[in-house]
Design an enzyme around this catalytic site. Structure first.
Site, PDB file in Angstrom:
ATOM      1  N   TYR A   1      45.169 104.909  45.559  1.00 59.56           N
ATOM      2  CA  TYR A   1      46.604 105.047  45.344  1.00 59.56           C
ATOM      3  C   TYR A   1      47.339 103.709  45.427  1.00 59.56           C
ATOM      4  O   TYR A   1      48.545 103.673  45.269  1.00 59.56           O
ATOM      5  CB  TYR A   1      47.206 105.975  46.402  1.00 59.56           C
ATOM      6  CG  TYR A   1      47.203 107.424  46.023  1.00 59.56           C
ATOM      7  CD1 TYR A   1      46.034 108.028  45.606  1.00 59.56           C
ATOM      8  CD2 TYR A   1      48.351 108.175  46.094  1.00 59.56           C
ATOM      9  CE1 TYR A   1      46.005 109.366  45.271  1.00 59.56           C
ATOM     10  CE2 TYR A   1      48.341 109.518  45.759  1.00 59.56           C
ATOM     11  CZ  TYR A   1      47.172 110.103  45.354  1.00 59.56           C
ATOM     12  OH  TYR A   1      47.162 111.425  45.031  1.00 59.56           O
TER      13      TYR A   1
ATOM     14  N   LYS B   1      33.385 109.337  52.382  1.00 58.51           N
ATOM     15  CA  LYS B   1      32.232 109.533  51.506  1.00 58.51           C
ATOM     16  C   LYS B   1      31.382 108.263  51.636  1.00 58.51           C
ATOM     17  O   LYS B   1      31.037 107.594  50.645  1.00 58.51           O
ATOM     18  CB  LYS B   1      32.721 109.752  50.060  1.00 58.51           C
ATOM     19  CG  LYS B   1      31.663 110.177  49.089  1.00 58.51           C
ATOM     20  CD  LYS B   1      31.380 111.662  49.097  1.00 58.51           C
ATOM     21  CE  LYS B   1      30.252 112.007  48.156  1.00 58.51           C
ATOM     22  NZ  LYS B   1      29.818 113.414  48.230  1.00 58.51           N
TER      23      LYS B   1
ATOM     24  N   ASP C   1      33.225 116.289  51.021  1.00 56.97           N
ATOM     25  CA  ASP C   1      32.902 117.568  50.356  1.00 56.97           C
ATOM     26  C   ASP C   1      32.503 118.621  51.389  1.00 56.97           C
ATOM     27  O   ASP C   1      32.932 119.777  51.332  1.00 56.97           O
ATOM     28  CB  ASP C   1      31.838 117.394  49.260  1.00 56.97           C
ATOM     29  CG  ASP C   1      30.741 116.425  49.636  1.00 56.97           C
ATOM     30  OD1 ASP C   1      30.871 115.741  50.672  1.00 56.97           O
ATOM     31  OD2 ASP C   1      29.729 116.345  48.919  1.00 56.97           O
TER      32      ASP C   1
ATOM     33  N   ASP D   1      45.228 113.196  50.595  1.00 60.42           N
ATOM     34  CA  ASP D   1      46.100 113.892  49.656  1.00 60.42           C
ATOM     35  C   ASP D   1      45.537 115.281  49.367  1.00 60.42           C
ATOM     36  O   ASP D   1      46.233 116.300  49.431  1.00 60.42           O
ATOM     37  CB  ASP D   1      46.155 113.058  48.367  1.00 60.42           C
ATOM     38  CG  ASP D   1      47.164 113.589  47.373  1.00 60.42           C
ATOM     39  OD1 ASP D   1      48.088 114.284  47.803  1.00 60.42           O
ATOM     40  OD2 ASP D   1      47.013 113.299  46.176  1.00 60.42           O
TER      41      ASP D   1
END
Ligand code: NAD
Length: 364
Positions: free
Chosen positions: A126, A194, A227, A251
């Site tokens: 972002y 991740k 995930d 987000d």
């Protein structure tokens, strides 16, 4: 002594929501001196910008803001006022408590959900470092990248977005999450990432989080791959408490968590930095309902609860939160979105729900 607070009514349904929230906050007995500042599409014509300097000047003075939602005008060349305020004041932590209240309409009604999502606001994908397909810059960048990583594959034409994650940026957000956990009696912080795939960005975030965690032996620390985190939240939300995440995952997970506890009408938020804080609902300006006294003030009022805590007015904050919880649980004086059927004729308006919360507070 009255607290000086910048009140930004916003546009669309913002003014009616902030008005309801102002009345409820004043009914707690805490004294406020509101510095009302206008931003958004309604003043664009007159001021020549949706974000006049006076708004930022006021926030710099008061250091605390309560903000209604603001429309991001499409096709005018103006950037989002919401993002601009966060950037200008370096409000690096986006805090979104997602707590399930009895009586809220959700698929998770039988679960215990009481999460606080702490999202980094300034880095990651972002940060806005993007290169458009077909431009000279993207061609240059691609050539440079392939000279450094000859085995990499970047098909053409391609757009490229850069994901910077820094040591200081990660450290301050993780420290913020631990400090928040300590201050609010929370037991655990989970870092979400991740790192198994993005070793140098998410891996760095995780490494820094592990280091910072050593300074907080009183708070449990663990990490989850993003995930897996999504699945865990849906299956076992009761296991989680404070989550700290880089921007993009924050987000997505904060909207997932908001959906679990009843959606946009009940999801509050705060953007906090070292210079101050601005509290605002997660939802947008819902312009189609503008002026109809229809939308749910709960998210905005719960953002006011967060503001009271931030100001150190914990008793008032707890009383107000209890009053909101009871009005929602009773299900009588609530807006259309909290009724079993959206066209339920017994639904009340924004200001009537605020009145019911004020009456409830006076009974507590
Ligand atoms: P939105 O959140 O304004 O509305 C989407 C739908 O959600 C509404 O049509 C309504 O059905 C429902 N909803 C939203 N708030 C509600 C409430 N308090 N009570 C009951 N129902 C509610 O999202 P959008 O339509 O995508 O965005 C409208 C504008 O708001 C856009 O210009 C967007 O950029 C802006 N926006 C601002 C903020 C902010 O000020 N922080 C955040 C998100 C979007």
């Amino acid at each position: 002594m009255a607290y000086r607070v910048t009140l930004i009514p916003g546009d669309g349904t913002g003014p009616e929501l902030t008005e309801a929230t102002r009345r409820v906050l004043e009914a707690t007995g805490v004294a406020f001196e509101w510095d009302i500042q206008h931003a958004g599409v309604d003043i664009m014509q007159e001021a020549g910008t949706p974000l006049p300097d006076a708004v930022l000047d006021s926030l710099r003075r008061t250091k605390v803001g309560l903000k209604g939602p603001i429309t991001t005008p499409v096709g005018t060349g103006f950037r989002s006022v919401n993002v601009a305020i966060r950037k200008e004041l370096d409000l690096y932590a986006c805090v979104r408590p997602c707590k399930l209240y009895k009586g809220v309409r959700t698929l998770f009604a039988e679960q215990k959900v009481d999460l606080v999502i702490v999202r980094e606001n300034t880095e990651d994908l972002y940060a806005g470092i993007e290169f458009e397909k077909g431009t000279d810059e993207v061609r240059e960048l691609r050539e440079w990248l392939l000279s450094k990583r000859p085995k990499a594959v970047i098909k053409e034409p391609a757009g490229i977005s850069i994901k910077p994650i820094s040591v200081p940026g990660s450290e301050r957000i993780v420290r913020f999450a631990f400090e928040y956990a300590r201050q609010y009696g929370r037991r655990k912080v989970t870092a979400v990432h991740k790192a198994n795939i993005m070793k140098y960005s998410d891996g760095l975030f995780l490494e820094v989080a592990r280091e910072v965690a050593k300074d907080y032996p009183d708070i449990e620390f663990e990490d989850r791959i993003v995930d897996n985190m999504c699945m865990q939240l849906v299956q076992k939300p009761e296991l989680y408490d404070v989550l700290v995440l880089p921007n993009l995952y924050g987000d997505i997970i904060s909207d997932l968590a908001a959906g679990m506890v009843g959606g946009l009408g009940v999801a509050p938020g705060g953007n906090i930095g070292t210079m101050g804080a601005v509290f605002e609902a997660t939802h947008g300006s819902a312009p189609k309902y503008k002026g109809l006294n229809k939308v749910n003030p709960t998210a905005m009022i719960l953002s006011g609860v967060m503001m009271l805590h931030y100001l150190g007015e914990h008793d008032a904050a707890n009383r107000l939160e209890r009053a909101v919880a009871e009005v929602v649980a009773e299900g009588k004086n609530v807006t259309y979105d909290m009724k079993p059927h959206r066209d339920d004729p017994t639904a009340v308006g924004t200001s009537q729900m605020a009145d019911a919360i004020i009456r409830k507070m006076q009974q507590l």
